[in-house]
Design a protein around this motif. Structure first.
Motif, mmCIF file in Angstrom:
data_model
loop_
_atom_site.group_PDB
_atom_site.id
_atom_site.type_symbol
_atom_site.label_atom_id
_atom_site.label_comp_id
_atom_site.label_asym_id
_atom_site.label_seq_id
_atom_site.Cartn_x
_atom_site.Cartn_y
_atom_site.Cartn_z
ATOM 1 N N LEU A 21 0.827 -1.214 0.000
ATOM 2 C CA LEU A 21 0.000 0.000 0.000
ATOM 3 C C LEU A 21 0.858 1.259 0.000
ATOM 4 O O LEU A 21 0.518 2.243 -0.659
ATOM 5 C CB LEU A 21 -0.945 -0.009 1.194
ATOM 6 C CG LEU A 21 -2.078 -1.033 1.121
ATOM 7 C CD1 LEU A 21 -2.876 -1.040 2.428
ATOM 8 C CD2 LEU A 21 -2.979 -0.764 -0.056
ATOM 9 N N ALA A 22 1.962 1.232 0.726
ATOM 10 C CA ALA A 22 2.869 2.387 0.738
ATOM 11 C C ALA A 22 3.440 2.627 -0.660
ATOM 12 O O ALA A 22 3.520 3.774 -1.116
ATOM 13 C CB ALA A 22 3.986 2.174 1.750
ATOM 14 N N LEU A 23 3.828 1.547 -1.344
ATOM 15 C CA LEU A 23 4.376 1.701 -2.696
ATOM 16 C C LEU A 23 3.328 2.195 -3.684
ATOM 17 O O LEU A 23 3.627 3.016 -4.549
ATOM 18 C CB LEU A 23 4.969 0.377 -3.171
ATOM 19 C CG LEU A 23 6.258 -0.030 -2.480
ATOM 20 C CD1 LEU A 23 6.693 -1.417 -2.930
ATOM 21 C CD2 LEU A 23 7.352 0.976 -2.733
ATOM 22 N N VAL A 24 2.105 1.719 -3.550
ATOM 23 C CA VAL A 24 1.027 2.199 -4.424
ATOM 24 C C VAL A 24 0.789 3.684 -4.169
ATOM 25 O O VAL A 24 0.646 4.476 -5.113
ATOM 26 C CB VAL A 24 -0.263 1.384 -4.206
ATOM 27 C CG1 VAL A 24 -1.458 2.054 -4.860
ATOM 28 C CG2 VAL A 24 -0.094 -0.019 -4.741
ATOM 29 N N PHE A 25 0.773 4.088 -2.905
ATOM 30 C CA PHE A 25 0.571 5.500 -2.565
ATOM 31 C C PHE A 25 1.689 6.373 -3.141
ATOM 32 O O PHE A 25 1.425 7.414 -3.741
ATOM 33 C CB PHE A 25 0.490 5.673 -1.040
ATOM 34 C CG PHE A 25 0.363 7.098 -0.611
ATOM 35 C CD1 PHE A 25 -0.840 7.768 -0.747
ATOM 36 C CD2 PHE A 25 1.448 7.778 -0.079
ATOM 37 C CE1 PHE A 25 -0.962 9.093 -0.362
ATOM 38 C CE2 PHE A 25 1.339 9.095 0.312
ATOM 39 C CZ PHE A 25 0.125 9.753 0.163
ATOM 40 N N ILE A 26 2.933 5.936 -2.991
ATOM 41 C CA ILE A 26 4.063 6.699 -3.523
ATOM 42 C C ILE A 26 3.985 6.777 -5.052
ATOM 43 O O ILE A 26 4.194 7.839 -5.644
ATOM 44 C CB ILE A 26 5.400 6.080 -3.077
ATOM 45 C CG1 ILE A 26 5.577 6.283 -1.570
ATOM 46 C CG2 ILE A 26 6.576 6.671 -3.841
ATOM 47 C CD1 ILE A 26 6.724 5.494 -0.982
ATOM 48 N N GLY A 27 3.667 5.671 -5.686
ATOM 49 C CA GLY A 27 3.565 5.659 -7.143
ATOM 50 C C GLY A 27 2.469 6.573 -7.655
ATOM 51 O O GLY A 27 2.667 7.327 -8.611
ATOM 52 N N THR A 29 1.179 9.131 -6.063
ATOM 53 C CA THR A 29 1.569 10.511 -5.761
ATOM 54 C C THR A 29 2.520 11.043 -6.828
ATOM 55 O O THR A 29 2.336 12.155 -7.332
ATOM 56 C CB THR A 29 2.229 10.594 -4.374
ATOM 57 O OG1 THR A 29 1.288 10.152 -3.396
ATOM 58 C CG2 THR A 29 2.659 12.018 -4.050
ATOM 59 N N LEU A 30 3.528 10.249 -7.182
ATOM 60 C CA LEU A 30 4.473 10.690 -8.215
ATOM 61 C C LEU A 30 3.792 10.848 -9.570
ATOM 62 O O LEU A 30 4.053 11.808 -10.297
ATOM 63 C CB LEU A 30 5.627 9.700 -8.323
ATOM 64 C CG LEU A 30 6.610 9.693 -7.158
ATOM 65 C CD1 LEU A 30 7.607 8.554 -7.313
ATOM 66 C CD2 LEU A 30 7.332 11.023 -7.066
ATOM 67 N N THR A 31 2.918 9.912 -9.904
ATOM 68 C CA THR A 31 2.224 9.982 -11.189
ATOM 69 C C THR A 31 1.365 11.229 -11.284
ATOM 70 O O THR A 31 1.417 11.956 -12.287
ATOM 71 C CB THR A 31 1.351 8.734 -11.388
ATOM 72 O OG1 THR A 31 2.199 7.585 -11.375
ATOM 73 C CG2 THR A 31 0.596 8.794 -12.697
ATOM 74 N N ALA A 40 7.127 21.643 -18.766
ATOM 75 C CA ALA A 40 8.487 22.182 -18.884
ATOM 76 C C ALA A 40 9.238 21.995 -17.574
ATOM 77 O O ALA A 40 10.426 21.652 -17.562
ATOM 78 C CB ALA A 40 8.441 23.650 -19.275
ATOM 79 N N VAL A 41 8.557 22.188 -16.454
ATOM 80 C CA VAL A 41 9.184 22.019 -15.143
ATOM 81 C C VAL A 41 9.542 20.548 -14.921
ATOM 82 O O VAL A 41 10.640 20.226 -14.458
ATOM 83 C CB VAL A 41 8.251 22.533 -14.021
ATOM 84 C CG1 VAL A 41 8.802 22.184 -12.654
ATOM 85 C CG2 VAL A 41 8.038 24.025 -14.153
ATOM 86 N N ALA A 42 8.632 19.644 -15.249
ATOM 87 C CA ALA A 42 8.890 18.212 -15.082
ATOM 88 C C ALA A 42 10.058 17.774 -15.968
ATOM 89 O O ALA A 42 10.939 17.027 -15.526
ATOM 90 C CB ALA A 42 7.633 17.410 -15.407
#
Length: 58
Positions: A21-27, A29-31, A40-42
């Motif tokens: 669940l932590a990895l899904v949340f991090i993924g 969030t990043l997405t 341009a910033v990304a």
């Protein structure tokens, strides 16, 4: 001879679920952070990071 499964980090089911669940949340969030940011910033952030770690990109 029977095959045994050897794990370097034996985790319980609840620990595996929490890690997943932590990895899904991090993924997610990043997405969404990259998806909703200015492109341009990304791009510039990714480009600068590649240079900072010494990975040539051009």
């Amino acid at each position: 001879m029977t095959a045994r499964s050897v794990s370097a980090f034996p985790l319980s089911v609840s620990q595996r679920l929490a890690a997943g669940l932590a990895l899904v949340f991090i993924g997610l969030t990043l997405t969404f952070a990259v998806g909703l940011s200015n492109m341009a910033v990304a791009h510039n952030s990714a480009h600068d990071t590649r240079h900072a770690i010494g990975f040539p990109c051009h």
